[in-house]
Design a protein around this motif. Structure first.
Motif, PDB file in Angstrom:
ATOM      1  N   PRO A 156       0.767  -1.168  -0.083  1.00  0.00           N
ATOM      2  CA  PRO A 156       0.022   0.034   0.026  1.00  0.00           C
ATOM      3  C   PRO A 156       0.802   1.161  -0.003  1.00  0.00           C
ATOM      4  O   PRO A 156       1.855   1.297   0.726  1.00  0.00           O
ATOM      5  N   ALA A 157       0.545   2.205  -0.703  1.00  0.00           N
ATOM      6  CA  ALA A 157       1.270   3.437  -0.803  1.00  0.00           C
ATOM      7  C   ALA A 157       0.958   4.118   0.356  1.00  0.00           C
ATOM      8  O   ALA A 157       1.750   5.100   0.866  1.00  0.00           O
ATOM      9  N   ALA A 158      -0.179   4.176   1.049  1.00  0.00           N
ATOM     10  CA  ALA A 158      -0.286   5.041   2.237  1.00  0.00           C
ATOM     11  C   ALA A 158      -1.201   4.058   3.134  1.00  0.00           C
ATOM     12  O   ALA A 158      -2.260   4.104   3.443  1.00  0.00           O
ATOM     13  N   PRO A 159      -0.584   2.972   3.770  1.00  0.00           N
ATOM     14  CA  PRO A 159      -1.322   2.063   4.575  1.00  0.00           C
ATOM     15  C   PRO A 159      -2.063   3.018   5.859  1.00  0.00           C
ATOM     16  O   PRO A 159      -1.262   3.811   6.304  1.00  0.00           O
ATOM     17  N   GLN A 160      -3.109   2.771   6.311  1.00  0.00           N
ATOM     18  CA  GLN A 160      -3.741   3.432   7.328  1.00  0.00           C
ATOM     19  C   GLN A 160      -4.211   2.505   8.383  1.00  0.00           C
ATOM     20  O   GLN A 160      -4.591   1.299   8.185  1.00  0.00           O
ATOM     21  N   PRO A 161      -4.044   3.045   9.844  1.00  0.00           N
ATOM     22  CA  PRO A 161      -4.462   2.154  10.864  1.00  0.00           C
ATOM     23  C   PRO A 161      -5.938   1.766  10.962  1.00  0.00           C
ATOM     24  O   PRO A 161      -6.614   2.740  10.294  1.00  0.00           O
ATOM     25  N   TYR A 162      -6.185   0.891  11.748  1.00  0.00           N
ATOM     26  CA  TYR A 162      -7.702   0.835  11.803  1.00  0.00           C
ATOM     27  C   TYR A 162      -8.303   2.068  12.670  1.00  0.00           C
ATOM     28  O   TYR A 162      -7.606   2.457  13.679  1.00  0.00           O
ATOM     29  N   GLY A 163      -9.547   2.320  12.073  1.00  0.00           N
ATOM     30  CA  GLY A 163     -10.073   3.687  12.644  1.00  0.00           C
ATOM     31  C   GLY A 163      -9.955   4.772  11.731  1.00  0.00           C
ATOM     32  O   GLY A 163     -10.661   5.945  12.142  1.00  0.00           O
ATOM     33  N   GLY A 164      -9.226   4.515  10.682  1.00  0.00           N
ATOM     34  CA  GLY A 164      -9.407   5.981   9.572  1.00  0.00           C
ATOM     35  C   GLY A 164      -8.492   6.749   9.696  1.00  0.00           C
ATOM     36  O   GLY A 164      -8.779   7.904   9.082  1.00  0.00           O
ATOM     37  N   PRO A 229       4.378  -1.091  16.342  1.00  0.00           N
ATOM     38  CA  PRO A 229       3.500  -1.696  15.661  1.00  0.00           C
ATOM     39  C   PRO A 229       3.707  -1.434  14.109  1.00  0.00           C
ATOM     40  O   PRO A 229       4.145  -0.212  13.789  1.00  0.00           O
ATOM     41  N   PHE A 230       3.636  -2.501  13.372  1.00  0.00           N
ATOM     42  CA  PHE A 230       3.660  -2.377  11.834  1.00  0.00           C
ATOM     43  C   PHE A 230       2.593  -3.340  11.121  1.00  0.00           C
ATOM     44  O   PHE A 230       2.061  -4.005  11.859  1.00  0.00           O
ATOM     45  N   TRP A 231       2.737  -2.899   9.730  1.00  0.00           N
ATOM     46  CA  TRP A 231       1.388  -3.502   9.034  1.00  0.00           C
ATOM     47  C   TRP A 231       2.343  -4.679   8.354  1.00  0.00           C
ATOM     48  O   TRP A 231       3.557  -4.690   7.834  1.00  0.00           O
ATOM     49  N   TYR A 259      -2.447  -6.657   7.757  1.00  0.00           N
ATOM     50  CA  TYR A 259      -2.621  -6.756   9.090  1.00  0.00           C
ATOM     51  C   TYR A 259      -1.844  -6.146  10.009  1.00  0.00           C
ATOM     52  O   TYR A 259      -0.882  -5.965   9.719  1.00  0.00           O
ATOM     53  N   LEU A 260      -2.320  -5.697  11.446  1.00  0.00           N
ATOM     54  CA  LEU A 260      -1.589  -4.882  12.185  1.00  0.00           C
ATOM     55  C   LEU A 260      -0.896  -5.765  13.283  1.00  0.00           C
ATOM     56  O   LEU A 260      -1.698  -6.272  13.843  1.00  0.00           O
ATOM     57  N   ASP A 283       3.144 -18.561  13.286  1.00  0.00           N
ATOM     58  CA  ASP A 283       4.090 -18.952  12.340  1.00  0.00           C
ATOM     59  C   ASP A 283       4.305 -17.342  11.664  1.00  0.00           C
ATOM     60  O   ASP A 283       3.494 -17.055  10.615  1.00  0.00           O
ATOM     61  N   THR A 284       5.551 -16.848  12.035  1.00  0.00           N
ATOM     62  CA  THR A 284       5.788 -15.374  11.182  1.00  0.00           C
ATOM     63  C   THR A 284       6.942 -15.730  10.209  1.00  0.00           C
ATOM     64  O   THR A 284       7.406 -14.514   9.720  1.00  0.00           O
ATOM     65  N   SER A 285       7.097 -16.807   9.660  1.00  0.00           N
ATOM     66  CA  SER A 285       8.153 -17.054   8.457  1.00  0.00           C
ATOM     67  C   SER A 285       7.538 -16.287   7.121  1.00  0.00           C
ATOM     68  O   SER A 285       6.394 -16.831   6.854  1.00  0.00           O
ATOM     69  N   GLY A 286       8.242 -15.725   6.457  1.00  0.00           N
ATOM     70  CA  GLY A 286       8.005 -15.113   5.260  1.00  0.00           C
ATOM     71  C   GLY A 286       6.969 -13.906   5.190  1.00  0.00           C
ATOM     72  O   GLY A 286       6.545 -13.846   3.959  1.00  0.00           O
ATOM     73  N   ILE A 287       6.756 -13.424   6.188  1.00  0.00           N
ATOM     74  CA  ILE A 287       5.982 -12.210   6.132  1.00  0.00           C
ATOM     75  C   ILE A 287       6.167 -11.119   5.513  1.00  0.00           C
ATOM     76  O   ILE A 287       7.675 -11.047   5.543  1.00  0.00           O
ATOM     77  N   GLN A 288       5.583 -10.262   4.806  1.00  0.00           N
ATOM     78  CA  GLN A 288       5.903  -9.207   4.085  1.00  0.00           C
ATOM     79  C   GLN A 288       5.649  -7.953   5.156  1.00  0.00           C
ATOM     80  O   GLN A 288       4.315  -7.640   5.280  1.00  0.00           O
ATOM     81  N   ARG A 289       6.442  -6.938   5.274  1.00  0.00           N
ATOM     82  CA  ARG A 289       6.305  -6.027   6.147  1.00  0.00           C
ATOM     83  C   ARG A 289       5.686  -4.756   5.384  1.00  0.00           C
ATOM     84  O   ARG A 289       6.229  -4.552   4.272  1.00  0.00           O
ATOM     85  N   GLY A 290       4.860  -4.055   5.551  1.00  0.00           N
ATOM     86  CA  GLY A 290       4.479  -2.591   5.017  1.00  0.00           C
ATOM     87  C   GLY A 290       5.197  -1.483   5.382  1.00  0.00           C
ATOM     88  O   GLY A 290       5.738  -1.701   6.205  1.00  0.00           O
TER      89      GLY A 290
END
Length: 290
Positions: A156-164, A229-231, A259-260, A283-290
């Motif tokens: 995402p170019a501009a990821p937003q947290p939950y809550g807008g 916290p990260f996406w 996901y956050l 299982d956190t193997s191979g996750i992609q961070r935003g």
């Protein structure tokens, strides 16, 4: 249903099902020396072929795809829908193989009627399609190359947290906040903290040392340690377990969705879903961070 949870193997199954549907409208038989204008029935003209090959293969492919796209596995008679789908695809391939080897069935040997009768292009393509379908359905959970996501997650170019909250705004992990009392503007404009200005009466004065601006305050309390916290997105569907250690998953994280991560517990992450549920991702193997 989340189509982003489909794998490359599921894409092969879908392609084979389309090929099977096309083959069902082609000739079921071939005759040596038949004229070009001879009317030869398609696969839909034979009940056993329609039920045992065409419909069995399409139903099996549909069950495999639906089972993969559902957030929670559905069971029928104690078996997952995906397992039923795999069984249907294998049965369709087996039936197609028998019809190709013996397209005339019980008519063999009756007065030489079937000497020039063979499997048509439709029956041959149906065999190829069902073999590919069954092989992909069986091999997808076993072959890493087929486990990859069919539709990769886009960053995402501009990821937003939950809550807008907008990116960089209050509450976004890692966002820089304005110092308390600071005024917006460019350096050198009046009103900036630390900017010298004329004294009362219009007489210039030497710049006075200004106190250092307070450091930005984090909008949210940080968990223990240096965690922020990260996406993130998962490469394959991953179960999310309850925080109390219950072995039953409370949700399934699907590829293609961000996901956050709100907390780290050793090698595990505490993640929050779109509907606000929190759980432990083991299982956190191979996750992609935003």
């Amino acid at each position: 249903m989340n189509i982003r949870s489909l794998t490359r193997g599921d894409g092969v199954v879908i392609g084979a099902a389309v090929l099977l549907l096309i083959a069902s409208f082609l000739d079921i038989y071939s005759f040596d020396g038949a004229p070009d204008d001879a009317e030869i029935p398609s696969l839909w003209g034979s009940g056993p072929v329609v039920l045992g090959v065409v419909l069995a293969g399409i139903i099996g492919a549909a069950l495999v795809i639906v089972a993969r796209a559902l957030p929670q596995p559905r069971k029928v008679a104690g078996l997952d829908l995906g397992q039923f789908g795999v069984a249907f695809t294998v049965f369709a391939a087996w039936s197609a193989l028998g019809n190709v080897f013996d397209p005339a069935g019980a008519f063999d040997g009756d007065g030489g009627f079937t000497n020039d009768l063979g499997a048509g292009i439709g029956l041959i393509l149906a065999l190829v399609a069902t073999l590919i379908m069954a092989a992909a359905a069986v091999a997808t959970p076993l072959v890493p190359a087929l486990k990859g996501t069919l539709i990769p997650a886009s960053r995402p170019a501009a990821p937003q947290p939950y809550g807008g909250q907008p990116q960089g705004g209050y509450g976004y992990p890692g966002a820089q906040q304005q110092p308390y009392g600071g005024q917006p503007g460019q350096p050198g404009q009046p009103g900036q903290p630390g900017q010298p200005g004329p004294s009362f009466g219009g007489q210039p004065q030497q710049p006075q040392p200004q106190p250092q601006a307070p450091q930005p305050q984090q909008a949210q309390a940080q968990p223990a340690g240096d965690f922020s916290p990260f996406w993130f997105a998962v490469p394959v569907p991953r179960p999310l377990f309850a925080e109390d250690g219950s072995p039953t998953p409370i949700a399934e994280l699907a590829p293609g969705t961000w996901y956050l991560a709100v907390e780290q517990r050793g090698a595990n992450l505490v993640a929050q879903t779109q509907d606000g549920r929190r759980g432990v991702l083991q299982d956190t193997s191979g996750i992609q961070r935003g």
